[in-house]
Design an enzyme around this catalytic site. Sequence first.
Site, PDB file in Angstrom:
ATOM      1  N   LYS A 180      23.281  74.712  22.115  1.00  0.00           N
ATOM      2  CA  LYS A 180      24.343  75.443  22.814  1.00  0.00           C
ATOM      3  C   LYS A 180      24.727  74.664  24.078  1.00  0.00           C
ATOM      4  O   LYS A 180      23.867  74.343  24.907  1.00  0.00           O
ATOM      5  CB  LYS A 180      23.809  76.832  23.176  1.00  0.00           C
ATOM      6  CG  LYS A 180      24.867  77.893  23.308  1.00  0.00           C
ATOM      7  CD  LYS A 180      24.182  79.245  23.444  1.00  0.00           C
ATOM      8  CE  LYS A 180      25.148  80.337  23.774  1.00  0.00           C
ATOM      9  NZ  LYS A 180      24.450  81.554  24.198  1.00  0.00           N
TER      10      LYS A 180
HETATM   11  C1  E4P Z   1      25.689  84.559  23.774  1.00  0.00           C
HETATM   12  O1  E4P Z   1      25.860  83.529  23.172  1.00  0.00           O
HETATM   13  C2  E4P Z   1      26.109  84.748  25.173  1.00  0.00           C
HETATM   14  O2  E4P Z   1      25.360  83.947  26.013  1.00  0.00           O
HETATM   15  C3  E4P Z   1      25.983  86.212  25.530  1.00  0.00           C
HETATM   16  O3  E4P Z   1      26.584  86.970  24.496  1.00  0.00           O
HETATM   17  C4  E4P Z   1      26.523  86.565  26.876  1.00  0.00           C
HETATM   18  O4  E4P Z   1      26.489  87.961  27.008  1.00  0.00           O
HETATM   19  P1  E4P Z   1      26.677  88.736  28.402  1.00  0.00           P
HETATM   20  O5  E4P Z   1      28.072  88.541  28.858  1.00  0.00           O
HETATM   21  O6  E4P Z   1      26.377  90.167  28.060  1.00  0.00           O
HETATM   22  O7  E4P Z   1      25.664  88.145  29.345  1.00  0.00           O
END
Ligand code: E4P
Length: 217
Positions: free
Chosen positions: A87
């Site tokens: 990622k």
């Molecule tokens: C996933 O890939 C993201 O990092 C995550 O969904 C972010 O979510 P949040 O906005 O609730 O922190």
Amino acid sequence: MKFFIDTANLAQIKEANDLGILDGVTTNPSLMAKEGIKGNDAVMQHYKDICNIVDGDISAEVVSTDFETMIEEGKKFAAIHKNIVVKVPIIKEGIKAIKWFSDNGIRTNCTLIFSAGQAILAAKAGATYVSPFLGRLDDIGSDGMELVHQLRQIFDMQGYKTEILAASIRSPLHIIKCAEAGADVCTCPLDSILGLLKHPLTDSGLAKFLEDAKKFA
Ligand code: E4P
């Protein structure tokens, strides 16, 4: 639409996996920190543990912002398991890193996507997934779901193979709307997944069926 769970909590990952509907897991540094994971070895072990629970794509996020270090981090993550997806944030160095990973057979999830322009660049660089953050857009008065619709239209029109991974999901309704919008994947907290099950008519209907079943037991 594939279902990923958005957590680093092993118990929740196992609970979702046991439902039989889980296709993968996304994590981020905040979710890892929430689990109290500290140090490189613990981080690597935690990703191994997740890979041992779920047979699907597992996103492991780099925590560097320069090309060379991102590549080093990503190579180490990718060596953990074939299902690891690196990622990478949508920054200039991140785009270069995504291109490098793509050219070298390492799959990527481009994160922190808040605009169509960012997603187009990530797709051009060869990202396996782009992660538009719906909830965070909603939080600032924008329409997160509109971005998913826009990306679906652009990616279909341009023939991009990159999958749209809807992230920052806050409710069961978000999941339904993502399915309507044509997201390839929705990564959700466990509560939102379980929330899809809930309906008062199901509860009252089941209670009545069970009561009536006693009559012929
Ligand atoms: C996933 O890939 C993201 O990092 C995550 O969904 C972010 O979510 P949040 O906005 O609730 O922190």
